[in-house]
Structures are given as C-alpha cells and as structure tokens.
Design a protein around this motif. Sequence first.
Motif, mmCIF file in Angstrom:
data_model
loop_
_atom_site.group_PDB
_atom_site.id
_atom_site.type_symbol
_atom_site.label_atom_id
_atom_site.label_comp_id
_atom_site.label_asym_id
_atom_site.label_seq_id
_atom_site.Cartn_x
_atom_site.Cartn_y
_atom_site.Cartn_z
ATOM 1 N N LEU A 182 0.834 -1.191 0.000
ATOM 2 C CA LEU A 182 0.000 0.000 0.000
ATOM 3 C C LEU A 182 0.875 1.249 0.000
ATOM 4 O O LEU A 182 2.037 1.219 0.423
ATOM 5 C CB LEU A 182 -0.901 0.015 1.236
ATOM 6 C CG LEU A 182 -1.924 -1.109 1.367
ATOM 7 C CD1 LEU A 182 -2.604 -1.028 2.731
ATOM 8 C CD2 LEU A 182 -2.956 -1.047 0.258
ATOM 9 N N THR A 183 0.325 2.349 -0.449
ATOM 10 C CA THR A 183 1.042 3.619 -0.352
ATOM 11 C C THR A 183 1.006 4.105 1.098
ATOM 12 O O THR A 183 0.216 3.612 1.911
ATOM 13 C CB THR A 183 0.388 4.680 -1.256
ATOM 14 O OG1 THR A 183 -0.932 4.954 -0.762
ATOM 15 C CG2 THR A 183 0.286 4.193 -2.699
ATOM 16 N N ASP A 184 1.837 5.066 1.405
ATOM 17 C CA ASP A 184 1.842 5.625 2.764
ATOM 18 C C ASP A 184 0.467 6.172 3.121
ATOM 19 O O ASP A 184 -0.015 5.993 4.252
ATOM 20 C CB ASP A 184 2.891 6.741 2.871
ATOM 21 C CG ASP A 184 4.317 6.204 2.805
ATOM 22 O OD1 ASP A 184 4.499 4.987 3.043
ATOM 23 O OD2 ASP A 184 5.228 6.989 2.511
ATOM 24 N N GLU A 185 -0.161 6.840 2.178
ATOM 25 C CA GLU A 185 -1.481 7.419 2.416
ATOM 26 C C GLU A 185 -2.515 6.327 2.686
ATOM 27 O O GLU A 185 -3.373 6.465 3.570
ATOM 28 C CB GLU A 185 -1.899 8.258 1.206
ATOM 29 C CG GLU A 185 -3.206 8.992 1.390
ATOM 30 C CD GLU A 185 -3.559 9.853 0.192
ATOM 31 O OE1 GLU A 185 -4.619 10.496 0.222
ATOM 32 O OE2 GLU A 185 -2.776 9.867 -0.781
ATOM 33 N N GLN A 186 -2.428 5.243 1.931
ATOM 34 C CA GLN A 186 -3.375 4.140 2.125
ATOM 35 C C GLN A 186 -3.157 3.446 3.468
ATOM 36 O O GLN A 186 -4.119 3.073 4.149
ATOM 37 C CB GLN A 186 -3.242 3.139 0.976
ATOM 38 C CG GLN A 186 -3.747 3.665 -0.363
ATOM 39 C CD GLN A 186 -3.288 2.830 -1.541
ATOM 40 O OE1 GLN A 186 -2.424 1.952 -1.419
ATOM 41 N NE2 GLN A 186 -3.843 3.099 -2.714
ATOM 42 N N LEU B 77 -5.534 2.714 7.692
ATOM 43 C CA LEU B 77 -5.675 1.585 8.609
ATOM 44 C C LEU B 77 -5.657 2.031 10.063
ATOM 45 O O LEU B 77 -6.135 1.300 10.942
ATOM 46 C CB LEU B 77 -4.552 0.570 8.361
ATOM 47 C CG LEU B 77 -4.502 -0.068 6.971
ATOM 48 C CD1 LEU B 77 -3.222 -0.881 6.798
ATOM 49 C CD2 LEU B 77 -5.727 -0.934 6.731
ATOM 50 N N ASP B 78 -5.106 3.216 10.321
ATOM 51 C CA ASP B 78 -5.028 3.729 11.690
ATOM 52 C C ASP B 78 -6.260 4.538 12.078
ATOM 53 O O ASP B 78 -6.395 4.948 13.234
ATOM 54 C CB ASP B 78 -3.775 4.600 11.852
ATOM 55 C CG ASP B 78 -2.494 3.809 11.642
ATOM 56 O OD1 ASP B 78 -2.481 2.618 12.014
ATOM 57 O OD2 ASP B 78 -1.523 4.379 11.103
ATOM 58 N N GLN B 79 -7.146 4.775 11.119
ATOM 59 C CA GLN B 79 -8.357 5.519 11.418
ATOM 60 C C GLN B 79 -9.313 4.672 12.256
ATOM 61 O O GLN B 79 -9.283 3.443 12.225
ATOM 62 C CB GLN B 79 -9.066 5.934 10.125
ATOM 63 C CG GLN B 79 -8.339 6.981 9.320
ATOM 64 C CD GLN B 79 -9.134 7.390 8.077
ATOM 65 O OE1 GLN B 79 -10.164 6.778 7.757
ATOM 66 N NE2 GLN B 79 -8.658 8.399 7.386
ATOM 67 N N GLU B 80 -10.163 5.324 13.012
ATOM 68 C CA GLU B 80 -11.209 4.629 13.746
ATOM 69 C C GLU B 80 -12.121 3.940 12.733
ATOM 70 O O GLU B 80 -12.705 4.591 11.866
ATOM 71 C CB GLU B 80 -12.018 5.619 14.583
ATOM 72 C CG GLU B 80 -13.025 4.965 15.502
ATOM 73 C CD GLU B 80 -12.368 4.237 16.669
ATOM 74 O OE1 GLU B 80 -13.030 3.342 17.235
ATOM 75 O OE2 GLU B 80 -11.209 4.566 17.001
ATOM 76 N N PRO B 81 -12.260 2.617 12.807
ATOM 77 C CA PRO B 81 -13.036 1.920 11.779
ATOM 78 C C PRO B 81 -14.537 2.162 11.918
ATOM 79 O O PRO B 81 -15.047 2.404 13.016
ATOM 80 C CB PRO B 81 -12.694 0.447 12.021
ATOM 81 C CG PRO B 81 -12.315 0.373 13.453
ATOM 82 C CD PRO B 81 -11.658 1.684 13.782
ATOM 83 N N VAL B 82 -15.220 2.083 10.787
ATOM 84 C CA VAL B 82 -16.676 2.118 10.780
ATOM 85 C C VAL B 82 -17.169 0.722 11.192
ATOM 86 O O VAL B 82 -16.779 -0.276 10.591
ATOM 87 C CB VAL B 82 -17.207 2.460 9.386
ATOM 88 C CG1 VAL B 82 -18.746 2.412 9.360
ATOM 89 C CG2 VAL B 82 -16.698 3.826 8.930
#
Length: 436
Positions: A417-421, A425-430
């Motif tokens: 994955l790219t750094d942005e992608q 993964l570190d975002q609060e998941p839905v």
Amino acid sequence: MADSKLTKQDFDAMREQYAKYPRAKVIQRSIMQNGINNTAKDNTVKGKLNRTFSVEVNTGKVSDQKHSGRCWLFALLNNLKHDFAKRYDVKDFELSQSYLFFWDKVERANIFFDNMIATASKPVDDREVRTYLDGPGSDGGEWAMAVALVQKYGVMPTSAFPESKVTNDTSNLNDVLNLTMRRDGKILRDMVNSGASDEDIANKRDEMLKEIFRIAGYACGVPHETFDFEYRDDNKKYHIDKGITPKEFFDKYFEVNLDDYVVIENAPNKEFNKNYINPASDNVVGGKHVGFLNMPMDVLKETAISQLKDGETIWFANDVTAQSDRKAGILDANLYHYDQLFDIDMDMTKGQKYAHLDSLSNHAMTLTGVDLVDGKPTQWKVENSWGEKVGEKGYFVMADNWMDAYVDEVIVNKKYLTDEQRQLLDQEPVVLKPWE
C-alpha cells in the motif's frame, strides 16, 4: 396502489406478447433441450483465455475441500504451504484443514453463546438475533477468522491430523450443530430472562461448550497436543522434528507475520478509502476482527500484482457462481449472454448488485499468476480447492473483466500500500451492523 391480483386478462396479454417474438419457439426448443447456460454460452471466450501468464508463482498440486464450505481455510493454508514449499523444498506439502476446522467449531460455539446471552433482552425476531441464529454451526468463513485460528492454535501437517468422512462432507455435521446451538441459545436466553444467576448461566454455558467439543471430536477426531513432524524433501533428504506443538510448528517453520496482511475490499455500495469492521462476524473471542479497507478496484489489482511479482500468492474472495464454467475452469464476465438470450435488460452496477443481494461473496481461492500486456492485466491464474478434476488440474483462468465484476477482496501485505493508504488503517473503523 392498484390491486395486483393476476387475472385471465393478464394471462391473455402475456400469451399474446410471447407469441409475437418471432424466434420464441426456436429459443424455447433450444433452452428446453440444452439448458440455459449451454444456450447462452459464448464459446469464443475459451479461446481468448490461453492460460499463459507473464507473472506466475511456482505451485504444486491443488487441494480438494470436497463437499464442505471450508474454502476460506483452504485458501489461507494454500498460501502458507506455498511459502513452506519454497523454503524447505517440499512442493506438494499439505497442511491440515481438519485441524483448524475442529477448533473453529469450538470457538464459533463459544462466541455464539456470548452473543445469545448479550442479546437475550431483545426479541427472538430482532434482526441482530436472527443474524446470530442464521447458521451458527455452518462452515463458511472469512480471512480474519482463519487468521484468528492460526494465531491461537498454530497449524499441523495433514499427515498429523488427516481428513475424515465428516470433514469431507460437512452437511450433516452442520445440521447437528445448528440444531444443538439454536437449542442452547434458546435455553441461555430463557435463563437470562427468567433471572437465573450469573453462576448458573456460566455453568450451563460450560456444559454446552463441552457438548460441542464432544460432537466435534466424534466427527473430526481430537487433535493431539504434540506431534512428530516427519517428511522427505524434493531432494529425498529425510527430516524429523519430534514432540512439537502446532503453535511451535507454525512459529518455527513459517516466517510470515499474518498481522502484516490486510483485507482490501471493493464494495462500491460503501464509501471508499475507509476502514470497516464487523465484530459480529468474528469466530474467536479476543481474535482478529473481520474487517476490510474499502478501495477502488485498481488498488486491489495493483497490490495483487506487486505481491505476485515478489513470488507470493494471494487469498481472494469472490462470487464463484457467477459467469463461471466449473468443469472447464473458466471465469469470464461475458461467458453467458442471458440478456441476449432472453432479450431483456439485466444491467446493474457492481454496487447495485451488492446492495440488492444479486452478487455475494461465496468462495475463497488463491491467485498464483497474472498475464500483463503493456503493463495491464488481461487474465489471472487461480488455484482452486475443488481437486484436479476441474479446470486444468484444478487451476482456473480468470479474465480481468471477471475480477472487476465478481472479486470482492484480496489479502495483501500492507507494504504494497502507499503511505497514504496505510494511514487509513489507523483511522477509527466504521463498525458495520451485524447483518452487513
């Protein structure tokens, strides 16, 4: 809304319209004689899919899940055995699907009982409760579920824990477990709602779980805590490792870190570039959550190609029943022209099909190759788990248009994955609803 009761006048209009089609009788005779698929099939597709791949991982004989829904386990173990084969020169090494299947039955019952207790205050026809009751003893699963089992219990070679009559045909066991667990769920719900003590509920739950262990043990055998790993490599050199546990075996012989792998989903009916989880689909308490990073299809393809180029195969989920020829081992979105045959508009986008339950992920397989023309994929090599009597010794060829239409997710190392992608993964998941 007007009364929709069908009348003779309606039937007469239908017959009249049917008779107006000039080829109606010819098409009717063809379909009745040959079947829908044989009549709608585009025989030029086979010539376009030539089974030559510019990028291909060297793999051995395919596995056979027989009459069972364990493809999700087979696909993960296929990837692990390819890594083992490359590392230790044992091309046709096989890992035991029955071993993980046994523990999945016990773990799945354990988490089911938790869910029954937690939702006891809700009516039995509540949508969440119905979701848990819909096949608690079934054998289908997801990538994260397989990973949770491997991380907790390790793996064993098939020689140490072979298949049984039941694991090769799981339908009767599923029926027995579904009936037993639904009964258990009712009892636990009744105990909670009647004010039984936590201790009494816990004791009853423990008794129920021991019954599930016994059923699974009768059907699959009970795994030994240790085994002797004995084999000859492709150079005929003999090896033996005595008294090793399944967890020690995995840690010692497999360098793969399963936590490095992520599920990249293509679900156009949900927002892209977001992380989703569905804890209600988990099979192991405290194990990996079922979830995915939802991305456009080009991300799935780019990451899969990068991983294949590095010599590593890929677990992927799909709707294998759509536009497929099982015997020939062909997957092409234009294989059957139902719209032309019946002269009707059947057009729906992938997202619309998902939302309206027309296309659902129902199988997991393994990508082992891809053919790139001017840097773009045209077809993919697929290792299935249906034995050597289908496809080309068990291998399928998948047109790139079929990947667009019917592949839901690929499992790739997050390094692709790219750094942005990766930051997503570190975002609060839905958190998805249990029935999603």
